[in-house]
Design an enzyme around this catalytic site. Structure first.
Site, mmCIF file in Angstrom:
data_model
loop_
_atom_site.group_PDB
_atom_site.id
_atom_site.type_symbol
_atom_site.label_atom_id
_atom_site.label_comp_id
_atom_site.label_asym_id
_atom_site.label_seq_id
_atom_site.Cartn_x
_atom_site.Cartn_y
_atom_site.Cartn_z
ATOM 1 N N GLU A 50 34.734 50.335 40.485
ATOM 2 C CA GLU A 50 36.149 50.701 40.435
ATOM 3 C C GLU A 50 36.500 51.730 41.515
ATOM 4 O OE1 GLU A 50 36.870 51.737 36.318
ATOM 5 O OE2 GLU A 50 36.766 49.606 35.747
ATOM 6 N N CYS A 65 35.124 43.228 40.810
ATOM 7 C CA CYS A 65 34.472 42.781 39.575
ATOM 8 C C CYS A 65 32.987 42.483 39.820
ATOM 9 C CB CYS A 65 35.129 41.511 39.059
ATOM 10 S SG CYS A 65 36.833 41.687 38.531
ATOM 11 N N GLU A 91 31.363 39.859 39.080
ATOM 12 C CA GLU A 91 31.119 38.497 39.554
ATOM 13 C C GLU A 91 31.216 38.417 41.067
ATOM 14 O OE1 GLU A 91 33.045 39.530 37.104
ATOM 15 O OE2 GLU A 91 33.448 37.976 35.627
ATOM 16 N N CYS A 106 37.645 36.824 35.635
ATOM 17 C CA CYS A 106 39.092 36.919 35.833
ATOM 18 C C CYS A 106 39.548 35.851 36.832
ATOM 19 C CB CYS A 106 39.476 38.311 36.329
ATOM 20 S SG CYS A 106 39.140 38.573 38.093
ATOM 21 N N CYS A 144 38.253 36.171 40.463
ATOM 22 C CA CYS A 144 36.840 35.795 40.585
ATOM 23 C C CYS A 144 36.659 34.280 40.477
ATOM 24 C CB CYS A 144 36.003 36.514 39.534
ATOM 25 S SG CYS A 144 35.821 38.282 39.886
HETATM 26 N N1 THU Z 1 35.894 43.177 35.294
HETATM 27 C C1 THU Z 1 34.784 42.532 35.746
HETATM 28 O O1 THU Z 1 33.934 43.123 36.425
HETATM 29 N N2 THU Z 1 34.632 41.229 35.433
HETATM 30 C C2 THU Z 1 35.456 40.526 34.615
HETATM 31 O O2 THU Z 1 35.196 39.383 34.331
HETATM 32 C C3 THU Z 1 36.670 41.148 34.105
HETATM 33 C C4 THU Z 1 36.931 42.545 34.540
HETATM 34 C C5 THU Z 1 36.012 44.602 35.560
HETATM 35 C C6 THU Z 1 37.133 45.026 36.462
HETATM 36 C C7 THU Z 1 37.349 46.443 36.006
HETATM 37 O O3 THU Z 1 36.413 47.290 36.655
HETATM 38 C C8 THU Z 1 37.014 46.436 34.536
HETATM 39 O O4 THU Z 1 36.243 45.257 34.329
HETATM 40 C C9 THU Z 1 38.207 46.420 33.611
HETATM 41 O O5 THU Z 1 39.080 45.425 33.954
#
Ligand code: THU
Length: 133
Positions: free
Chosen positions: A44, A53, A55, A87, A90
């Protein structure tokens, strides 16, 4: 490499997450056709929209290492009670490398579900000039 083993690698990878804003730790493990596994975790940023993310973090490592053919990706958000399906961004990112990719998600290694990327992202975007991977 079983789906459970791949998912367990995703759970481990979540330990590398940098998620001070959401507190939501995600790990991903991507199995390539050559038999390698690339892991990633969400990273983040104070500018929230700049977050990456898990993925995409895993896929980036694989692609940058020369890999282009992917078999399965497991995604885990340890300690949560719902599957962490990728998401939309991704899904599109992974679609670039083939819609047959299997996505493995679940609320723990004992409750895994599998969907292909084609199921998760029907009619993903491709450029017309696209000619192959
Ligand atoms: N996030 C992921 O890493 N993968 C997902 O499939 C959904 C969301 C992360 C993004 C962010 O850092 C946190 O989860 C909350 O949305």
């Amino acid at each position: 490499m079983t789906d459970v083993e791949l998912y367990q690698l995703a759970e481990e990878a979540a330990g590398g997450a940098y998620a001070p804003y959401s507190g939501y730790l995600v790990g991903a493990a991507l199995l390539t056709a050559s038999g390698k596994v690339y892991t990633g975790a969400n990273v983040e940023n104070a500018s929230y929209g700049a977050a990456i993310c898990a993925e995409r973090a895993a896929a980036l490592k694989a692609v940058a290492d020369g890999e282009r053919a992917f078999l399965s990706m497991a995604v885990a958000a340890p300690g949560t009670n719902a599957p962490a399906w990728p998401c939309g961004i991704c899904r599109q990112f992974l679609f670039e490398f083939g819609e047959g990719l299997r996505i493995v998600a679940g609320a723990g290694a004992g409750s895994l579900s599998v969907r292909t990327l084609a199921e998760l992202l029907p009619h993903g975007f491709r450029l017309e000039k696209y000619e192959g991977y």
